[in-house]
Design a protein around this motif. Structure first.
Motif, PDB file in Angstrom:
ATOM      1  N   GLN A  39       4.057 -12.915   0.514  1.00 42.18           N
ATOM      2  CA  GLN A  39       5.214 -12.036   0.368  1.00 42.18           C
ATOM      3  C   GLN A  39       5.015 -10.996  -0.727  1.00 42.18           C
ATOM      4  O   GLN A  39       5.723  -9.989  -0.757  1.00 42.18           O
ATOM      5  CB  GLN A  39       6.465 -12.853   0.056  1.00 42.18           C
ATOM      6  N   LEU A  40       4.100 -11.270  -1.635  1.00 49.73           N
ATOM      7  CA  LEU A  40       3.894 -10.390  -2.781  1.00 49.73           C
ATOM      8  C   LEU A  40       2.716  -9.460  -2.531  1.00 49.73           C
ATOM      9  O   LEU A  40       1.649  -9.902  -2.123  1.00 49.73           O
ATOM     10  CB  LEU A  40       3.654 -11.224  -4.047  1.00 49.73           C
ATOM     11  N   ARG A  41       2.908  -8.179  -2.827  1.00 51.58           N
ATOM     12  CA  ARG A  41       1.870  -7.183  -2.572  1.00 51.58           C
ATOM     13  C   ARG A  41       1.350  -6.530  -3.848  1.00 51.58           C
ATOM     14  O   ARG A  41       0.321  -5.858  -3.818  1.00 51.58           O
ATOM     15  CB  ARG A  41       2.422  -6.103  -1.632  1.00 51.58           C
ATOM     16  N   TYR A  42       2.052  -6.697  -4.946  1.00 51.22           N
ATOM     17  CA  TYR A  42       1.708  -5.980  -6.174  1.00 51.22           C
ATOM     18  C   TYR A  42       2.039  -6.855  -7.373  1.00 51.22           C
ATOM     19  O   TYR A  42       3.028  -7.587  -7.374  1.00 51.22           O
ATOM     20  CB  TYR A  42       2.515  -4.689  -6.260  1.00 51.22           C
ATOM     21  N   ALA A  43       1.197  -6.783  -8.407  1.00 55.89           N
ATOM     22  CA  ALA A  43       1.488  -7.474  -9.661  1.00 55.89           C
ATOM     23  C   ALA A  43       0.987  -6.642 -10.830  1.00 55.89           C
ATOM     24  O   ALA A  43      -0.048  -5.975 -10.742  1.00 55.89           O
ATOM     25  CB  ALA A  43       0.841  -8.853  -9.685  1.00 55.89           C
TER      26      ALA A  43
END
Length: 334
Positions: free
Chosen positions: A141-145
């Motif tokens: 679900q996460l694309r960027y950090a």
């Protein structure tokens, strides 16, 4: 004489105006003030012994005989009590704001300047960054950090105790996408890494290199937005920070601590930001991107011109910053 430059990676434009350095800089007194008053120490929610003031720890470096969420730690990672993103996903929402917002508490005692911490604290911190990013890269679900530090009033810090933050989201910011596109375009058109051009650009003749170690190149970028802006670029050219091995993180801890102390030797006590910009979480190495650690000394507020134009005004040419940093590092007076 003023000079205008545009960064080939970020696309951001900076006006170099050395005359601006002659302005009175009363704000420096604010950055250099004594910050260890007892009231701040007593109310510090990140201090050892106040673990109940935070959310339960997600990761910690602890003494072997200590218990989670109690004293005996050197570093803790907790969820931010006041997150910028919603920690629970709502698939029915049109504006899904699901994300992660964590705090990395870098030491158990009250300290405002990361440069004053021991080398072991830096080593713990960079390992913690790797471990937490690796966890979030497994979440589809996460694309960027982003890892970031805000130090001092000008850096946007709301609490003095040395800490950094991790924010991960479903949205890849336009700024990072611009960088990825620029890197891919450079590779496609010229068959070369844009990060090599950042270090030495034949088209301008500018050499950004301050120093190199076994694992990192240190540069002052050609279109630095802030005076003495300094980047660390891994020589492995890994796309993702969490790909860093133990030797790289040991080098990074030693080098970044030395750089921060060197910047203080030149600029005096000052506020700052740093960020670790890493490739989109689901991106592969074939995208040619390289993660970087970027240090932004904050010697003055952003003002109306910067806010209106998204351009920066910098009174110090990177050539000057590069040479002063190089000289200070060579003398060992850091």
């Amino acid at each position: 004489m003023s000079v205008i430059r545009t960064d080939p990676l970020t696309g951001l434009t900076t006006i170099f105006a050395p005359e601006r350095a002659k302005r009175p800089m009363a704000i420096r007194d604010n950055a250099a003030r004594e910050e260890f008053d007892q009231e701040l120490i007593d109310s510090d929610p990140f201090a050892e012994g106040k673990e109940d003031d935070t959310t339960p720890e997600l990761y910690a470096v602890r003494n072997s005989d200590s218990q989670p969420n109690g004293p005996g730690w050197s570093l803790r990672v907790v969820d931010n009590k006041y997150p910028a993103l919603t920690p629970v996903s709502d698939p029915d929402s049109e504006l899904n704001s699901f994300g992660v917002h964590e705090v990395i508490v870098e030491c158990p005692h009250y300290e405002t300047h990361i440069s004053r911490l021991e080398l072991s604290s830096f080593q713990n911190m960079f390992v913690a960054y790797r471990e937490r990013l690796a966890v979030h890269r497994q979440n589809p679900q996460l694309r960027y950090a982003l890892i970031f530090k805000n130090q001092g009033v000008l850096g946007g810090a709301s609490l003095g105790h040395a800490h950094s933050q991790l924010l991960a989201s479903q949205i890849i910011p336009e700024a990072l996408q611009h960088e990825v596109d620029a890197v891919q375009r450079q590779h496609k058109e010229y068959g070369e890494s844009l990060f090599e051009k950042l270090i030495h650009d034949p088209s301008t003749g500018y050499s950004a290199l301050v120093t190199s170690t076994d694992h990192f190149d240190v540069i002052c970028p050609y279109a630095s937005r802030f005076a003495f802006e300094t980047w660390l670029i891994p020589r492995s050219r890994n796309a993702h920070y969490d790909q860093s091995n133990a030797d790289e993180l040991t080098d990074l801890a030693t080098l970044s601590r030395r750089l921060l102390r060197t910047l203080e030797a030149i600029l005096g006590s000052h506020d700052l930001n740093y960020v670790i910009q890493t490739a989109p979480l689901q991106a592969g190495d074939e995208e040619e991107y390289t993660w970087t650690l970027r240090i932004f000394p904050r010697l003055a507020h952003l003002a109306g011109f910067e806010l209106a134009t998204n351009m920066s005004v910098n009174p110090v040419f990177p050539e000057q910053a590069r040479d002063l940093l190089r000289k200070q590092l060579e003398t060992g007076a850091d």
